[in-house]
Design an enzyme around this catalytic site. Structure first.
Site, PDB file in Angstrom:
ATOM      1  N   ASP A 112       0.843  -1.276  -0.018  1.00  0.00           N
ATOM      2  CA  ASP A 112      -0.042   0.012   0.116  1.00  0.00           C
ATOM      3  C   ASP A 112       0.869   1.480  -0.124  1.00  0.00           C
ATOM      4  OD1 ASP A 112      -2.490   1.511   0.039  1.00  0.00           O
ATOM      5  OD2 ASP A 112      -3.304   0.087   1.587  1.00  0.00           O
ATOM      6  N   TRP A 158      -2.023   3.254  -5.885  1.00  0.00           N
ATOM      7  CA  TRP A 158      -3.406   3.954  -6.187  1.00  0.00           C
ATOM      8  C   TRP A 158      -3.145   4.787  -7.559  1.00  0.00           C
ATOM      9  CZ3 TRP A 158      -2.492   7.053  -1.113  1.00  0.00           C
ATOM     10  CH2 TRP A 158      -2.852   6.358  -0.095  1.00  0.00           C
ATOM     11  N   GLY A 159      -2.536   4.158  -8.420  1.00  0.00           N
ATOM     12  CA  GLY A 159      -2.438   4.581  -9.946  1.00  0.00           C
ATOM     13  C   GLY A 159      -1.603   6.027 -10.087  1.00  0.00           C
ATOM     14  N   ALA A 167       1.925   8.398 -10.292  1.00  0.00           N
ATOM     15  CA  ALA A 167       3.409   8.395 -10.806  1.00  0.00           C
ATOM     16  C   ALA A 167       3.449   7.505 -12.106  1.00  0.00           C
ATOM     17  CB  ALA A 167       4.332   7.918  -9.861  1.00  0.00           C
ATOM     18  N   ASP A 213      -9.034   3.956  -3.956  1.00  0.00           N
ATOM     19  CA  ASP A 213      -9.769   2.775  -3.557  1.00  0.00           C
ATOM     20  C   ASP A 213     -11.446   2.663  -4.243  1.00  0.00           C
ATOM     21  OD1 ASP A 213      -7.809   2.129  -1.961  1.00  0.00           O
ATOM     22  OD2 ASP A 213      -8.786   2.442  -0.244  1.00  0.00           O
TER      23      ASP A 213
END
Ligand SMILES: *[C@@H]1O[C@H](CO)[C@@H](O)[C@H](O)[C@H]1NC(C)=O
Ligand SMILES: *[C@@H]1O[C@H](CO)[C@@H](O)[C@H](O)[C@H]1NC(C)=O
Ligand SMILES: *[C@@H]1O[C@H](CO)[C@@H](O)[C@H](O)[C@H]1NC(C)=O
Ligand SMILES: *[C@@H]1O[C@H](CO)[C@@H](O)[C@H](O)[C@H]1NC(C)=O
Ligand SMILES: *[C@@H]1O[C@H](CO)[C@@H](O)[C@H](O)[C@H]1NC(C)=O
Ligand SMILES: *[C@@H]1O[C@H](CO)[C@@H](O)[C@H](O)[C@H]1NC(C)=O
Ligand SMILES: *[C@@H]1O[C@H](CO)[C@@H](O)[C@H](O)[C@H]1NC(C)=O
Ligand SMILES: *[C@@H]1O[C@H](CO)[C@@H](O)[C@H](O)[C@H]1NC(C)=O
Ligand SMILES: *[C@@H]1O[C@H](CO)[C@@H](O)[C@H](O)[C@H]1NC(C)=O
Ligand SMILES: *[C@@H]1O[C@H](CO)[C@@H](O)[C@H](O)[C@H]1NC(C)=O
Ligand SMILES: *[C@@H]1O[C@H](CO)[C@@H](O)[C@H](O)[C@H]1NC(C)=O
Ligand SMILES: *[C@@H]1O[C@H](CO)[C@@H](O)[C@H](O)[C@H]1NC(C)=O
Length: 442
Positions: A150, A225-226, A228, A246
């Site tokens: 995470d 979390w998508g 960079a 999320d």
């Protein structure tokens, strides 16, 4: 000559993805994770129950193999002061994580663990930045098969200098109709920026290398979390990468993530899968919403991690999760590409729209062409699959059509096939060559 060979050898690995022994990570992962069902309210019994249920309900036979522990498994007071190791919360896991792992393995299943590339996990438990090697060693010794990693509590010296264009994190006033960002978006990385050089990519690479150094094959699942521009380096680093923030049980959010992931489908193939997050099937969606969520996640070749309490699964929901056609498409051993939209329907193709995303989808598989027709409207409509529109089919062809939800053979059809589709529902067909009347196969 030798100069060119050397160049190839130097540069070839940078475009290849992560390949692991025994095919681990080649196909999307199938399993169960505790978070969407239980959040922090976890203990060993919940995982052993989930493992037993996967077996008893036929889900293990259908391919679901990972039993994944999410956040809140460890001792919140900190690491072992002498060894520096993460410790399990022994109230929740009286046999230790290694004890839980041994029991899950004895059932023929695999076990996953969770940490964050920051100072604390999202719920405030110890996490792994700076301790990647010792944590990877610990998990390998415990018998861990899967890591979800995470993105909470990042130390300030690891922050990135600029951001990729991502609809979850920029103000919508900077988004164009096709989902790209306007040039005046604040703090946007310059075009051509190499995101594999970002601090985020580096944080995730360090853990990946620590896992690779272990004498155990551990599937690596990025949960950054998508951010960079992960779609450009995820395949080099891990088996799957979350492409958004999320998921939750709201239908609007599920469609929002679906719409986002449409724009990642060229990044899907063997060994590398964008992850639109764990399934909410079983968590209060209608039957129609559940079918759309599952069918499109399966068709996009996403990891399929069930996120509901398996003790309380009704038969209709169970049969969605076990649909053999959709699982076979998701797990196809010979074709790595996902299904893709061949027409948006209501909106012009490539429109970025949460409520009316792409409606007409198809994908090739070793058993035929899968076709999915999503109805985003609040009323029942007739949706038609027209052979002339579908890649790989001939306009003048006659094709055998199987309706996938009810496993009904609709016979050989010319031109196309139409079906009434309920609000929020998705019709799914498998289109195959028609047995030829003149064929002499015995
Ligand atoms: C990801 O890497 C694997 C292994 O090198 C490769 O086969 C696959 O085509 C890559 N995926 C994409 C979308 O390029
Ligand atoms: C361990 O889990 C128990 C039960 O959930 C909780 O009450 C306790 O605070 C946890 N202890 C630590 C040290 O994390
Ligand atoms: C890493 O381990 C050291 C030594 O045990 C500890 O002081 C530090 O807090 C740990 N870092 C994290 C993020 O847990
Ligand atoms: C788990 O690890 C503990 C401590 O190292 C050890 O005492 C125990 O035997 C292990 N359990 C299993 C099932 O391997
Ligand atoms: C941030 O600081 C830590 C030491 O506190 C160091 O190990 C790490 O390399 C630094 N990160 C970057 C990107 O410089
Ligand atoms: C997206 O739309 C913008 C204008 O709104 C346009 O400049 C750009 O070329 C489009 N990009 C794609 C990939 O279609
Ligand atoms: C790796 O593990 C296997 C058994 O799991 C063992 O036979 C082998 O000796 C180990 N290799 C190393 C280098 O530790
Ligand atoms: C379709 O979704 C909307 C929005 O969540 C909901 O209000 C409606 O009841 C759903 N209908 C069906 C049949 O799922
Ligand atoms: C669900 O399916 C099981 C096994 O097929 C069956 O025994 C049970 O009666 C079904 N339950 C309902 C509510 O239909
Ligand atoms: C392939 O399609 C046939 C129906 O034509 C079906 O019976 C079979 O289960 C399918 N196999 C897979 C793996 O989807
Ligand atoms: C999404 O598409 C629908 C149908 O074309 C349209 O009515 C709606 O305004 C669009 N939403 C946005 C935010 O553009
Ligand atoms: C169908 O169309 C293709 C060209 O698209 C053509 O080659 C073929 O002969 C046609 N078949 C029939 C039976 O008309």
């Amino acid at each position: 000559m030798s100069f060119h060979t050397k160049l190839l050898l130097l540069f070839a690995p940078s475009v290849l993805g992560l390949v692991q022994p025994n095919g681990v990570g080649r196909l999307p992962a199938l399993g169960w994770n505790s978070w969407n069902a239980f959040n922090c309210d976890i203990d060993e019994d919940k995982f052993l129950t989930a493992a037993q249920k996967l077996k008893d309900l036929g889900l293990a036979d259908a391919g679901y193999e990972y039993v994944n522990i999410d956040d809140c498994w460890s001792n919140k007071d900190g690491r072992d002061s002498t060894t520096g190791r993460l410790l399990p919360n022994t109230t929740r896991f009286p046999d230790g994580i290694n004890g839980t792992a041994a029991q899950v393995h004895a059932m023929g299943l695999k076990i996953g663990i969770y940490s964050s590339a920051g100072t604390y996990a999202c719920a405030g438990y110890p996490a792994s930045i700076g301790n990647e090697t010792i944590d990877a060693q610990t998990w390998a010794e415990w018998g861990i098969d899967y890591l979800k990693y995470d993105n909470c509590n990042i130390p300030s010296n690891w922050s990135d200098t600029c951001n990729a264009c991502h609809p979850d994190y920029i103000d919508s006033q900077y988004l164009t109709a096709n989902g790209t960002c306007l040039p005046n978006t604040p703090n946007l990385c310059p075009s051509g920026y190499d995101y594999s050089q970002s601090n985020t990519a580096e944080r995730y690479r360090i853990m990946g290398e620590a896992l690779q150094a272990q004498n155990r094959t551990i599937l690596y699942s990025l949960c950054e979390w998508g951010t960079a521009g992960v779609e450009t380096w995820g395949n080099n680093t891990a088996a799957s990468w979350r492409m958004s923030n999320d998921i939750n049980t709201s239908w609007a959010r599920i469609l929002n993530i679906l719409n986002q992931n449409v724009f990642n489908l060229d990044y899907v193939n063997f060994w590398g899968h964008p992850d639109p997050d764990m399934l909410e099937v079983g968590n209060g969606l209608t039957l129609q919403q559940s079918r759309t969520h599952f069918a499109l996640w399966a068709a996009m070749k996403s990891p399929l991690l069930i996120g509901t309490d398996l003790d309380n699964l009704d038969n209709d929901t169970l049969s969605i999760l076990k649909n053999p056609y959709l699982l076979a498409f998701n797990q196809d051993d010979t074709i790595g590409e996902p299904a893709k939209p061949y027409s948006w329907g209501t909106n012009p193709d490539w429109t970025f729209n949460d409520t009316f995303p792409a409606e007409f989808w198809s994908g090739n598989s070793s058993n035929g062409t899968l076709v999915l027709l999503f109805n985003p409207y609040p009323n029942t409509l007739v949706k038609e699959a027209v052979w002339a529109d579908i890649p790989g089919l001939m306009a003048n062809g006659t094709y055998k059509v199987v309706e996938v939800w009810n496993d009904v053979d609709l016979g050989c059809q010319s031109g196309g096939i139409g079906l009434e589709v309920n609000a929020n529902d998705t019709a799914v067909f498998l289109i195959q060559d028609c047995p030829s009347a003149t064929s002499n196969l015995i």
